[in-house]
Write an enzyme that holds these catalytic residues in place. Structure first.
Site, PDB file in Angstrom:
ATOM      1  N   PRO A 221      72.195  83.439  -0.425  1.00 33.93           N
ATOM      2  CG  PRO A 221      70.533  84.641  -1.517  1.00 33.93           C
ATOM      3  CD  PRO A 221      71.559  83.582  -1.740  1.00 33.93           C
TER       4      PRO A 221
ATOM      5  CB  CYS B  95      74.813  70.861  14.689  1.00 31.32           C
ATOM      6  SG  CYS B  95      75.460  72.558  14.679  1.00 31.32           S
TER       7      CYS B  95
ATOM      8  CD  GLU C  91      66.870  85.209  -0.062  1.00 33.73           C
ATOM      9  OE1 GLU C  91      66.737  84.044  -0.441  1.00 33.73           O
ATOM     10  OE2 GLU C  91      67.007  85.499   1.150  1.00 33.73           O
TER      11      GLU C  91
ATOM     12  CE1 TYR D 193      63.542  81.988  -2.071  1.00 39.56           C
ATOM     13  CE2 TYR D 193      63.721  83.608  -0.318  1.00 39.56           C
ATOM     14  CZ  TYR D 193      63.836  82.305  -0.761  1.00 39.56           C
ATOM     15  OH  TYR D 193      64.256  81.330   0.108  1.00 39.56           O
TER      16      TYR D 193
ATOM     17  CG  ASP E   8      89.733  64.284  28.933  1.00 36.44           C
ATOM     18  OD1 ASP E   8      88.991  65.198  28.523  1.00 36.44           O
ATOM     19  OD2 ASP E   8      89.294  63.250  29.486  1.00 36.44           O
TER      20      ASP E   8
ATOM     21  CB  CYS F  36      79.374  72.959   8.037  1.00 36.36           C
ATOM     22  SG  CYS F  36      77.655  72.684   8.432  1.00 36.36           S
TER      23      CYS F  36
ATOM     24  CB  CYS G 199      78.627  78.820  13.844  1.00 35.18           C
ATOM     25  SG  CYS G 199      79.429  77.415  13.067  1.00 35.18           S
TER      26      CYS G 199
ATOM     27  NE  ARG H 185      73.296  73.757   6.369  1.00 38.44           N
ATOM     28  CZ  ARG H 185      72.765  72.556   6.281  1.00 38.44           C
ATOM     29  NH1 ARG H 185      72.498  71.868   7.377  1.00 38.44           N
ATOM     30  NH2 ARG H 185      72.491  72.018   5.112  1.00 38.44           N
TER      31      ARG H 185
ATOM     32  CE1 TYR I 220      58.890  83.061   3.348  1.00 36.21           C
ATOM     33  CE2 TYR I 220      60.915  82.469   2.204  1.00 36.21           C
ATOM     34  CZ  TYR I 220      60.213  82.643   3.381  1.00 36.21           C
ATOM     35  OH  TYR I 220      60.826  82.396   4.583  1.00 36.21           O
TER      36      TYR I 220
END
Ligand code: ADP
Ligand code: SF4
Length: 683
Positions: free
Chosen positions: A27, A349, A102, A173, A419, A346, A364, A323, A178
């Protein structure tokens, strides 16, 4: 597939259901909610298509007393909420994955700003009221026996609705502050009934939630427990190795699956700047020894070798990904097909989590298509064919230029990227060398690796282009991706631009990137408020320069609160001796001292400094773009059909914006004039 990775593709039984493989999208927040049901279904389904065996929702509230507004969360409050979730489940099932939900009650960690119900808690003790992210002026009520029964009933009702929606795995959960978690900790749970006191009593609510959920849906759905173990692992226990061992032992085989994690977003979803891959292992490594049920955990896993090692060493049964699944929804399939070199890793960040804090669908940095699957019809791996034989020239090989070039090339266009620098990568070439940011280099590596595999791409470095050259290059489409530059501009106490501080000894991040080593003592004055000011102060201090840091904001690198980095920025600066001054506006600098004033009181302050680095305002490098636009007739005569401006050269922003801008440019080539941007609506 590399046979070494075969274990990752073994099925795992979770109660009455079985996953096709060990890739489990745990989740995580998507920021989409029922307000954007098609966006959400497409986002989740793309991961199922990419090979994730299980695809989960983010937090789904069981009752209006669990209301995190204005942060985005989903609901299963009544039967009308089922349909929107069913859309996601169907989309996930179409690709053969299991769908997990979840279910969540936020307890005292939500403020119920919208529902206006008093938040629930074991003993009336607020969750982290001192923490800026939780700040609110509502305090929780103490739950009585009826409230406890209600919470369990809401879970059961929501679980039944979840089953009707088509979910295969239903969560309880007990993490991240929580409600279930608040019952576990004696500081939050000071009850003297059957739910407080001994550990056995404090675990009772979670136990009853699991038992009631199993009774309600356990024949058809796996029942998972998500629990935070960081704090518990650090606590002693009379008869067990830690309080975490005790809690896990008490519940051992009751849930069908253990989903184990850390306690707070900054440690659970830690930025790569401060946390390595697999950083959770030291907290969760014991769980499998105490239960026969499968265990899933996260750790920003992108390396299949690390994943295999987690399985082989008995740490995890399922490789949790949040991620990594956002950055590359096709990560499992790429491993399956022996294409692990093509994984879009990933970079850690945490811009994705900032989207949730912003209350919008996920963004993302690495994967521009995240959140755009339905709205823009962007698929991360499928690209519409080039609409012409036009040759595409991209001037500037930073994140925007590389992304534009890669997507255009994937569409089949002949692409040239030029470049002026010695290497491709733009601002990242320097920034990825700053302390903790080496994983950001993956942005360049992923794109360059892919570009170099393609026969329709020419890459040129040390190739500064001007308008005359571009006119001669015989390319029909031009994208200017020349980046932006930092200025020495300051703002007045009334927040009006106050002109540039144009005196000797004042530098910008561009100067430091260019190799300038300023004389100490040095003041880094930061009103950009994202990572760069803080990390530059750290970088320069680590070189032995005496550095102080000042900002008009209330914290160092204040916006990094959004990316879970902020607490660690203060720690990092403290560790390298950087003194922090907040709420301070830089007014002047005379080569010996910097004059500042308090943003509220105007009270003056001086800081001894021989040099100042201003990390403030950035402006696009648009000279080349503007000069070409002004030569419209010559462009036409040279066969140039369009000149676009992308990335920081269009609007100076974070890396995520540059990549999105480059991606959008390439997707739109030869597309209809009116861009597809569907508007989602609740069902
Ligand atoms: P973005 O984040 O938008 O990609 P960057 O600043 O990272 O922007 O990258 C811009 C790139 O453009 C840099 O690598 C820079 O060397 C290059 N560049 C700037 N002007 C020119 C030019 N006239 N010709 C070729 N490259 C240029
Ligand atoms: Fe990873 Fe950054 Fe993408 Fe989040 S936004 S998934 S941290 S690359």
């Amino acid at each position: 597939m590399n046979p070494h990775y075969a274990t990752l593709f073994e099925p795992v039984k979770i109660g009455p259901v079985t996953t096709a493989n060990r890739f489990y999208q745990v989740p995580h927040a998507s920021g989409m909610t029922e307000a954007n049901p098609h966006t959400r279904a497409a986002f989740r389904a793309t991961k199922a298509e990419g090979g994730w065996g299980v695809v989960s929702t983010g937090a789904v509230s069981t009752h209006p007393s669990s209301d995190d507004s204005p942060l985005p969360f989903a609901r299963l409050w009544d039967d009308r909420d089922i349909r929107a979730h069913a859309l996601s489940c169907d989309a996930i099932h179409r690709h053969g994955a299991l769908a997990a939900v979840e279910l969540w009650h936020g307890g005292a960690a939500v403020m119920n700003r919208f529902s206006r119900l008093a938040p629930y808690s074991p003993s009336g003790i607020p969750w982290l009221p001192t923490h800026v992210g939780f700040m609110g002026n509502q305090r929780p009520r103490i739950m009585d026996a009826d409230d406890i029964r209600d919470v369990i009933n809401w879970q059961v009702e929501a679980a039944k609705r979840a089953r009707s929606a088509g979910f295969d795995i239903v969560y309880i959960y007990a993490g991240m502050g929580y409600l279930g978690y608040e019952f576990l900790l004696e500081e939050y749970n000071q009850r003297n009934d059957a739910y407080g006191g001994s550990v056995e009593n404090r675990v009772r609510l979670v136990r009853e939630l699991i038992e009631a959920t199993k009774e309600a849906v356990g024949e058809s759905c796996g029942v998972a427990l998500r629990i935070s173990l960081e704090e518990l692992r650090a606590r002693a226990s009379e008869h067990y190795a830690s309080a975490a061992h005790e809690v896990v032992s008490l519940l051992a085989d009751l849930p069908d699956l253990w989903d184990v994690k850390m306690d707070s977003s900054p440690t659970d979803c830690g930025a790569s700047r401060f946390r390595e891959e697999a950083a959770h292992e030291t907290v969760i490594d014991f769980v499998k020894q105490l239960t026969d049920r499968p265990v899933v955990g996260v750790g920003r896993f992108t390396s299949p070798d690390t994943m295999v090692s987690q399985i082989k060493r008995g740490i995890l049964d399922l490789i949790g990904g949040a991620r990594p699944s956002i950055a590359d929804p096709f990560l499992p399939n790429k491993i399956l097909e022996g294409r692990e070199d093509e994984i879009r890793e990933c970079i850690g960040c945490n811009i994705c989590i900032s989207s949730w804090h912003d209350g919008v669908p996920v963004r993302c940095t690495q994967n521009a298509t995240a959140g755009e699957e339905w709205r823009s019809n962007w698929h991360p791996e499928v690209f519409s064919k080039a609409g012409s034989d036009d040759r595409i020239l991209i001037v500037g090989g930073g994140p925007a230029g590389l992304e534009a070039g890669l997507i255009a090339a994937r569409r089949g266009y002949q692409v040239t990227i030029a470049d002026k620098a010695r290497d491709l990568g733009g601002r990242l070439l320097f920034e990825a060398r700053l302390p903790g940011l080496d994983a950001w280099r993956r942005m360049i590596d992923y794109r360059l690796y892919a570009l170099r595999q393609m026969g329709n791409v020419d890459l040129y470095t040390e190739s500064k282009l001007d308008g005359d050259q571009i006119l001669e290059l015989e390319h029909q489409r031009v994208a200017i991706a020349t980046g932006a530059h930092w200025t020495r501009a300051l703002y007045s106490p009334l927040e009006i631009p106050a002109g540039e501080l144009d005196v000797a000894g004042v530098f910008t991040p561009d100067d430091i990137a260019g190799g300038v080593v300023p004389q100490g003592p040095l003041l880094v004055y930061d009103f950009d408020n994202y990572y760069l000011g803080g990390v530059l102060a750290e970088f320069l201090a680590l070189q032995g320069i005496t550095v102080s840091y000042a900002t008009p904001a209330g914290h160092a690198s204040a916006w990094t609160f959004m990316t879970n980095e902020q607490p660690f920025v203060h720690l990092a600066l403290h560790r390298c001796g950087v003194e922090i001054t907040t709420l301070a506006l830089l007014q002047d600098f005379n080569g010996e001292e910097a004059k500042l004033s308090n943003v509220f009181t105007g009270h003056p302050q001086t800081i001894a400094a021989r040099s100042v680095v201003i990390v403030g305002h950035r402006l696009p490098n648009q000279n080349l773009y503007q000069s070409l636009i002004a030569r419209n007739d010559e462009c036409e005569a040279a066969g140039i059909k369009s000149v676009g401006c992308i990335g920081d050269a269009l609007a100076a922003g974070a890396l995520v914006h540059a990549v999105h801008s480059g991606h959008r440019f390439a997707r739109r080539l030869d597309g209809p004039e009116k861009e597809r941007r569907l508007r989602d609506r609740p069902l």
